[in-house]
Design a protein around this motif. Sequence first.
Motif, PDB file in Angstrom:
ATOM      1  N   ARG A   1      93.806  29.355  84.212  1.00  0.00           N
ATOM      2  CA  ARG A   1      94.385  30.162  83.124  1.00  0.00           C
ATOM      3  C   ARG A   1      95.065  29.269  82.088  1.00  0.00           C
ATOM      4  O   ARG A   1      94.941  29.491  80.885  1.00  0.00           O
ATOM      5  N   THR A   2      95.795  28.262  82.575  1.00  0.00           N
ATOM      6  CA  THR A   2      96.482  27.352  81.657  1.00  0.00           C
ATOM      7  C   THR A   2      95.459  26.634  80.772  1.00  0.00           C
ATOM      8  O   THR A   2      95.625  26.555  79.551  1.00  0.00           O
ATOM      9  N   ALA A   3      94.374  26.149  81.383  1.00  0.00           N
ATOM     10  CA  ALA A   3      93.358  25.406  80.624  1.00  0.00           C
ATOM     11  C   ALA A   3      92.683  26.302  79.584  1.00  0.00           C
ATOM     12  O   ALA A   3      92.396  25.869  78.462  1.00  0.00           O
ATOM     13  N   LEU A   4      92.460  27.559  79.957  1.00  0.00           N
ATOM     14  CA  LEU A   4      91.812  28.500  79.041  1.00  0.00           C
ATOM     15  C   LEU A   4      92.709  28.785  77.822  1.00  0.00           C
ATOM     16  O   LEU A   4      92.264  28.703  76.674  1.00  0.00           O
ATOM     17  N   PHE A   5      93.971  29.098  78.064  1.00  0.00           N
ATOM     18  CA  PHE A   5      94.868  29.403  76.942  1.00  0.00           C
ATOM     19  C   PHE A   5      95.137  28.166  76.092  1.00  0.00           C
ATOM     20  O   PHE A   5      95.234  28.268  74.864  1.00  0.00           O
ATOM     21  N   ASN A   6      95.228  27.012  76.748  1.00  0.00           N
ATOM     22  CA  ASN A   6      95.411  25.780  75.970  1.00  0.00           C
ATOM     23  C   ASN A   6      94.195  25.538  75.072  1.00  0.00           C
ATOM     24  O   ASN A   6      94.340  25.116  73.926  1.00  0.00           O
ATOM     25  N   ALA A   7      93.010  25.842  75.594  1.00  0.00           N
ATOM     26  CA  ALA A   7      91.788  25.681  74.786  1.00  0.00           C
ATOM     27  C   ALA A   7      91.856  26.583  73.555  1.00  0.00           C
ATOM     28  O   ALA A   7      91.595  26.142  72.428  1.00  0.00           O
TER      29      ALA A   7
ATOM     30  N   LEU B   1     100.303  15.676  77.152  1.00  0.00           N
ATOM     31  CA  LEU B   1      99.901  15.899  78.548  1.00  0.00           C
ATOM     32  C   LEU B   1      98.551  15.231  78.851  1.00  0.00           C
ATOM     33  O   LEU B   1      98.037  15.325  79.961  1.00  0.00           O
ATOM     34  N   GLY B   2      97.953  14.615  77.833  1.00  0.00           N
ATOM     35  CA  GLY B   2      96.686  13.897  78.042  1.00  0.00           C
ATOM     36  C   GLY B   2      95.450  14.732  77.727  1.00  0.00           C
ATOM     37  O   GLY B   2      94.325  14.311  78.012  1.00  0.00           O
ATOM     38  N   LEU B   3      95.636  15.924  77.147  1.00  0.00           N
ATOM     39  CA  LEU B   3      94.469  16.746  76.806  1.00  0.00           C
ATOM     40  C   LEU B   3      93.923  16.308  75.438  1.00  0.00           C
ATOM     41  O   LEU B   3      94.678  15.853  74.579  1.00  0.00           O
ATOM     42  N   VAL B   4      92.608  16.477  75.279  1.00  0.00           N
ATOM     43  CA  VAL B   4      91.976  16.025  74.032  1.00  0.00           C
ATOM     44  C   VAL B   4      91.293  17.212  73.357  1.00  0.00           C
ATOM     45  O   VAL B   4      90.456  17.880  73.961  1.00  0.00           O
ATOM     46  N   ASN B   5      91.657  17.440  72.100  1.00  0.00           N
ATOM     47  CA  ASN B   5      91.118  18.576  71.361  1.00  0.00           C
ATOM     48  C   ASN B   5      89.767  18.224  70.720  1.00  0.00           C
ATOM     49  O   ASN B   5      89.707  17.578  69.685  1.00  0.00           O
TER      50      ASN B   5
ATOM     51  N   SER C   1      78.427  33.826  70.383  1.00  0.00           N
ATOM     52  CA  SER C   1      77.936  32.689  71.172  1.00  0.00           C
ATOM     53  C   SER C   1      78.725  31.424  70.857  1.00  0.00           C
ATOM     54  O   SER C   1      79.081  30.680  71.777  1.00  0.00           O
ATOM     55  N   VAL C   2      79.050  31.195  69.592  1.00  0.00           N
ATOM     56  CA  VAL C   2      79.814  29.986  69.245  1.00  0.00           C
ATOM     57  C   VAL C   2      81.185  30.016  69.935  1.00  0.00           C
ATOM     58  O   VAL C   2      81.617  29.039  70.541  1.00  0.00           O
ATOM     59  N   PHE C   3      81.849  31.162  69.878  1.00  0.00           N
ATOM     60  CA  PHE C   3      83.195  31.291  70.442  1.00  0.00           C
ATOM     61  C   PHE C   3      83.170  31.087  71.967  1.00  0.00           C
ATOM     62  O   PHE C   3      83.983  30.354  72.513  1.00  0.00           O
ATOM     63  N   LEU C   4      82.206  31.715  72.630  1.00  0.00           N
ATOM     64  CA  LEU C   4      82.160  31.594  74.087  1.00  0.00           C
ATOM     65  C   LEU C   4      81.813  30.167  74.526  1.00  0.00           C
ATOM     66  O   LEU C   4      82.421  29.630  75.452  1.00  0.00           O
ATOM     67  N   ILE C   5      80.879  29.542  73.828  1.00  0.00           N
ATOM     68  CA  ILE C   5      80.496  28.162  74.187  1.00  0.00           C
ATOM     69  C   ILE C   5      81.673  27.213  73.935  1.00  0.00           C
ATOM     70  O   ILE C   5      82.017  26.385  74.781  1.00  0.00           O
ATOM     71  N   ASP C   6      82.309  27.360  72.768  1.00  0.00           N
ATOM     72  CA  ASP C   6      83.460  26.490  72.455  1.00  0.00           C
ATOM     73  C   ASP C   6      84.595  26.679  73.457  1.00  0.00           C
ATOM     74  O   ASP C   6      85.218  25.711  73.882  1.00  0.00           O
ATOM     75  N   THR C   7      84.860  27.933  73.811  1.00  0.00           N
ATOM     76  CA  THR C   7      85.947  28.213  74.755  1.00  0.00           C
ATOM     77  C   THR C   7      85.641  27.574  76.099  1.00  0.00           C
ATOM     78  O   THR C   7      86.490  26.907  76.698  1.00  0.00           O
ATOM     79  N   LEU C   8      84.410  27.751  76.557  1.00  0.00           N
ATOM     80  CA  LEU C   8      84.034  27.192  77.858  1.00  0.00           C
ATOM     81  C   LEU C   8      84.105  25.664  77.840  1.00  0.00           C
ATOM     82  O   LEU C   8      84.673  25.037  78.742  1.00  0.00           O
ATOM     83  N   ARG C   9      83.550  25.059  76.786  1.00  0.00           N
ATOM     84  CA  ARG C   9      83.542  23.588  76.712  1.00  0.00           C
ATOM     85  C   ARG C   9      84.951  23.021  76.730  1.00  0.00           C
ATOM     86  O   ARG C   9      85.247  22.066  77.450  1.00  0.00           O
TER      87      ARG C   9
ATOM     88  N   ASN D   1      86.832  20.814  79.593  1.00  0.00           N
ATOM     89  CA  ASN D   1      87.381  19.502  79.235  1.00  0.00           C
ATOM     90  C   ASN D   1      88.873  19.400  79.591  1.00  0.00           C
ATOM     91  O   ASN D   1      89.330  18.363  80.090  1.00  0.00           O
ATOM     92  N   ASN D   2      89.603  20.472  79.341  1.00  0.00           N
ATOM     93  CA  ASN D   2      91.036  20.469  79.689  1.00  0.00           C
ATOM     94  C   ASN D   2      91.211  20.316  81.203  1.00  0.00           C
ATOM     95  O   ASN D   2      92.084  19.585  81.662  1.00  0.00           O
ATOM     96  N   LEU D   3      90.373  21.004  81.965  1.00  0.00           N
ATOM     97  CA  LEU D   3      90.462  20.912  83.431  1.00  0.00           C
ATOM     98  C   LEU D   3      90.110  19.495  83.894  1.00  0.00           C
ATOM     99  O   LEU D   3      90.720  18.958  84.814  1.00  0.00           O
ATOM    100  N   HIS D   4      89.137  18.899  83.224  1.00  0.00           N
ATOM    101  CA  HIS D   4      88.734  17.520  83.547  1.00  0.00           C
ATOM    102  C   HIS D   4      89.938  16.572  83.370  1.00  0.00           C
ATOM    103  O   HIS D   4      90.271  15.795  84.259  1.00  0.00           O
ATOM    104  N   HIS D   5      90.611  16.675  82.203  1.00  0.00           N
ATOM    105  CA  HIS D   5      91.764  15.798  81.955  1.00  0.00           C
ATOM    106  C   HIS D   5      92.943  16.128  82.863  1.00  0.00           C
ATOM    107  O   HIS D   5      93.794  15.281  83.112  1.00  0.00           O
ATOM    108  N   ASP D   6      92.974  17.357  83.329  1.00  0.00           N
ATOM    109  CA  ASP D   6      94.066  17.801  84.207  1.00  0.00           C
ATOM    110  C   ASP D   6      93.792  17.389  85.666  1.00  0.00           C
ATOM    111  O   ASP D   6      94.680  17.474  86.517  1.00  0.00           O
ATOM    112  N   GLY D   7      92.560  16.998  85.936  1.00  0.00           N
ATOM    113  CA  GLY D   7      92.191  16.588  87.298  1.00  0.00           C
ATOM    114  C   GLY D   7      91.942  17.764  88.236  1.00  0.00           C
ATOM    115  O   GLY D   7      91.935  17.604  89.456  1.00  0.00           O
TER     116      GLY D   7
END
Length: 272
Positions: A28-34, A93-97, A191-199, A203-209
């Motif tokens: 949830r945190t990664a999604l809202f941060n995205a 926090l190490g996240l990359v936009n 489609s653009v919004f859903l793909i961007d949100t997912l990507r 990515n946020n989860l990746h940086h969060d480990g």
Amino acid sequence: MTDLVVRRLLVDMEAPIPRHWCGGDAFRTALFNALSMSFPVGEQFFIDSVRNGFKELPPDQQAKFKEEVQGFVGQEATHRRLHSLYNAHLEKLGLVNHWEPRARGRLKLMEGVNVRHWLGITAANEHFTAILADWMLQNSDLLGNQDVRLKTLWLWHSAEESEHKSTAFDLYQALGGSHEWRLKWMRRITSVFLIDTLRQTVNNLHHDGTLWKWSTWKSGASYLFGKRGLVRQTYRPWRDYFRPDFHPNQHDSTASQRWLVDNRAQFTPVGA
Ligand SMILES: [Fe+2]
Ligand SMILES: [Fe+2]
């Protein structure tokens, strides 16, 4: 016409953001941060669309829209400012936009394009934000209490998105935007919004480990598709946009109105 109040939110954006501020939950945190990462660039585009659309209106229509457009611009400008401060903490926090530069690249293609297309895109995005906002207001407990300040920020933003949900739509109609293009833009934006949100979430989860943890995706599945799930509950209101007689005001706004009344102490109206 909608009476739009610009509010200064009384939150301290100086204090750092806890790593899993949203209910202690990584997904949830990664999604809202995205989503927050997309706002500064996206909301600037919405402001420009509405401003430029307004300029194209005949004088009698301008008089009708003037105050609403001012309110819309003031609200979105305030959202942008607070989400920029929020995003600066995410960087620490190490996240990359990655969303923002991608969106900027796409928006370059819009230069010189008829303002009705800008408004068609904005109206589609505003529909997305409005249904997401309404869902969030109705499921506010899922934001948790780890960071009450961020919870307030998201609910205030949601309340105002619900409040100004028809501005871009009405301008699009006033400028003679077609039904066909309104739907075309909604399909593309979806489609653009859903793909961007997912990507960006991945990515946020990746940086969060936490990307490869079973608990992350178990929580994600229930948050999106469970009984109170985001996708499950917003699908129908999303689909309503495709009806020829659709108007954003057909969707109930009482959750937004209630939050603004119950939380008066959290903001001061600007210019009041
Ligand atoms: Fe906004
Ligand atoms: Fe908005």
